[in-house]
Write a protein that holds these residues in place. Structure first.
Motif, short mmCIF file in Angstrom:
data_model
loop_
_atom_site.label_atom_id
_atom_site.label_comp_id
_atom_site.label_asym_id
_atom_site.label_seq_id
_atom_site.Cartn_x
_atom_site.Cartn_y
_atom_site.Cartn_z
N CYS A 148 0.95 -1.61 -0.25
CA CYS A 148 0.25 0.41 0.01
C CYS A 148 0.79 1.33 0.25
O CYS A 148 0.59 2.68 -0.01
N GLY A 149 1.85 0.89 0.42
CA GLY A 149 3.31 2.73 0.41
C GLY A 149 2.91 2.97 1.84
O GLY A 149 3.91 3.79 1.71
N HIS A 150 2.36 2.99 2.41
CA HIS A 150 2.02 3.48 3.64
C HIS A 150 2.98 3.51 4.78
O HIS A 150 4.04 1.95 4.55
N TYR B 144 -0.38 -1.01 9.04
CA TYR B 144 -1.78 -0.67 9.51
C TYR B 144 -2.90 -0.70 9.00
O TYR B 144 -4.20 -0.05 9.65
N ILE B 145 -3.02 0.09 7.71
CA ILE B 145 -3.85 0.36 6.57
C ILE B 145 -4.97 -0.55 6.59
O ILE B 145 -4.67 -2.66 6.32
N ALA B 146 -6.01 -0.67 6.31
CA ALA B 146 -7.47 -1.86 6.39
C ALA B 146 -7.35 -2.07 5.67
O ALA B 146 -7.60 -4.08 5.27
N ASP B 147 -7.21 -2.06 3.83
CA ASP B 147 -7.78 -2.23 3.18
C ASP B 147 -6.55 -2.50 2.75
O ASP B 147 -6.47 -3.40 1.58
N CYS B 148 -5.18 -3.04 3.31
CA CYS B 148 -3.78 -3.60 2.74
C CYS B 148 -3.94 -5.83 2.21
O CYS B 148 -4.61 -5.53 3.85
N SER B 149 -3.25 -5.95 1.83
CA SER B 149 -3.38 -7.09 2.35
C SER B 149 -2.66 -7.66 2.91
O SER B 149 -2.26 -8.84 3.49
#
Length: 536
Positions: A308-310, A330-335
């Motif tokens: 996701c790049g975060h 921690y990104i919700a929609d990241c695989s």
């Protein structure tokens, strides 16, 4: 009418003032010099015609515009007294001193010193000569004295200067004693300033609120006034590193280390120093978030998720009697959400990655030669000012010769000749002083680059040894845009620091001629390569 005015004036004079640097010298500012000179003129019955004020230039400075203006004023007007606060205000060389005095006497102007008794009698002349010699001698030994006694104190962990607010001065100089001990704390101001600085480091204050806190805690300023933003800026700009136990060396890199560990009692830690510096520079105006420089997770803020790049965050789990630190997305929609990376595994891999991008010896040698050659080339520019004054002086002397020739040819009458000659000779005098005092500071660039290459050549060890608050800065230097960490526990980056990027490019280019081609045709021309060419 003009004669009546001159008669009423009595003795006429001008004032010329300057300080030895942009800072005040020995507590005597331009304003204080001016006041002393004005009182002198009043006591001697000197009618003040003009004041010439040289702003923030040293007695060794090559900028002498106001000095030249003062001399020209004496030439064009009736001036009986040229008043200075001290003889070394306009020249530190004895030759230059007498050259100026000779010119002034030619214009009917006598030199007056407020702080030194000089006169035309044999005793006065002797004293004046001694003062000029002392000024020149003082100028010659200034650097030696500073880099000797003061540097010696710094190496002992003792500040040779007056301590900042929060510490007490023992006034050793007034007692004719050497400073052998570090500055003791001020029992009143030290705890107040320490408390406020530590609170500032947490991010709970703006600078204005910090000033308010110091007033609320009743900090006692030197002048007894209220703390304002100007006061806050002064202590944070000048004294903050001292409060953290750091004694900066003003003679670096020509002499000694960049800084030394102070022996005095500190107010703040190095971590708090960094935090306050960030706040002062406007980079951390909000309360610092937990773990922003957490020693447990030094790579937090540098690692990015490959999906996701975060930025990756970091946490700890507790179980089976232990604590298990890890990095994760921690990104919700990241695989990769929910996928954890062991702190130890990540940081071990990071050390290996640093080792892989560390420049090879060949690259470091080339880097060193390039920097040294570039500095040598640029160093030639340091001679330009000296050469410029030599050229200007030659041109002025040529003008002086032409003035004489034009007088001989009848192109100038006596008045024109005298006026033009005096103008040229005054410029010659000022330019000669500037030429005499031009000095090129030497800088050991080769030693500096050698130190830098040693630093670059051991990235993993340096990172491992750095304190927590410095690791993010180091990581930013090597990885300006951060570094990606994927599920296979491997690092990738979109951009490296310049020297490391250069190393990778060199490693990627494998020239079949690299071992046989004379490097002097491809690389910067160093002194060693020049020698190789000369022996062929």
């Amino acid at each position: 009418m003009k004669n009546d005015i001159e008669k009423n004036k009595g003795i006429t004079g001008i004032i010329y003032i300057r300080v030895s640097s942009d800072e005040q010298i020995k507590g005597t500012s331009l304003d204080e010099q001016l006041t002393a000179c004005q009182k002198y003129c009043e006591s001697k019955g000197i009618y003040l015609l003009e004041t010439f004020r040289e702003e923030g230039e040293s007695a060794k400075s090559t900028n002498r515009q106001e000095f030249t203006n003062a001399i020209e004023y004496c030439r064009k007007n009736k001036v009986d007294a040229f008043v200075v606060w001290k003889l070394d205000r306009f020249a530190r060389s004895m030759i230059d001193h007498y050259a100026v005095k000779s010119v002034l006497l030619k214009y009917g102007t006598k030199l007056h010193s407020v702080t030194e008794q000089i006169g035309d009698d044999p005793t006065g002349k002797l004293l004046e000569g001694m003062m000029a010699v002392i000024a020149e001698f003082d100028n010659d030994i200034r650097r030696v004295r500073c880099s000797g006694g003061m540097l010696g104190r710094l190496k002992q962990g003792i500040s040779p200067w007056h301590p900042p607010i929060g510490y007490l001065s023992e006034h050793n100089k007034k007692q004719n004693k050497k400073k052998e001990q570090s500055d003791p704390i001020d029992p009143v101001n030290f705890p107040i300033l320490k408390r406020a600085l530590k609170e500032l480091a947490t991010g709970q204050y703006t600078l204005t609120q910090f000033a308010d806190a110091l007033n609320r805690y009743e900090l006692k300023t030197t002048k007894g006034g209220k703390v304002n933003l100007k006061f806050v800026d002064r202590i944070l700009s000048r004294h903050l590193r001292f409060y953290a136990g750091i004694l900066d060396n003003p003679f670096y890199p020509n002499n000694g280390e960049e800084w030394y560990e102070g022996r005095h009692e500190t107010m703040i830690s190095r971590e708090e120093l960094f935090a306050i510096t960030q706040i002062k520079n406007g980079k951390n105006k909000k309360v610092a978030k937990y773990g922003s420089h957490n020693a447990l997770f030094p790579l937090k803020g540098t690692l990015y998720c490959t999906e996701c790049g975060h930025k990756l965050t970091a946490s700890c789990t507790h179980g089976n009697g232990g604590i298990y630190p890890y990095y994760h997305c921690y990104i919700a929609d990241c695989s990769l959400k929910g996928k954890t990376f062991s702190k130890k595994t990540v940081e071990d891999d990071f050390i290996k990655y640093l080792q892989s991008i560390t420049p090879k010896q060949k690259t470091l040698e080339l880097f060193k030669r390039m920097v040294v050659d570039h500095w040598t080339t640029k160093g030639k520019a340091f001679d330009l000012k000296h050469q410029q004054y030599k050229k200007e002086l030659a041109e002025l002397k040529a003008k002086q010769k032409r003035v004489y020739e034009m007088r001989e040819d009848g192109e100038y009458d006596k008045v024109q000749f005298t006026d033009r000659l005096a103008e040229v000779e005054n410029k010659i005098m000022a330019t000669t002083i500037s030429l005499n005092e031009t000095k090129i500071e030497q800088f050991d660039i080769e030693a500096t680059v050698t130190y830098a290459t040693k630093f670059i050549s051991n990235l993993s060890r340096i990172w491992f040894d750095l304190s927590p608050e410095l690791k993010p800065r180091f990581q930013k230097l090597v990885f300006p845009q951060g570094v990606l960490y994927d599920t296979k526990n491997k690092f990738r980056t979109t951009k490296l620091g310049y020297i490391y990027e250069l190393n990778q490019k060199m490693e990627a280019v494998k020239s079949p001629f690299s071992e046989t081609v004379d490097p002097s045709g491809l690389e910067p021309l160093t002194s060693s390569l020049q020698m190789r060419r000369s022996t062929r």
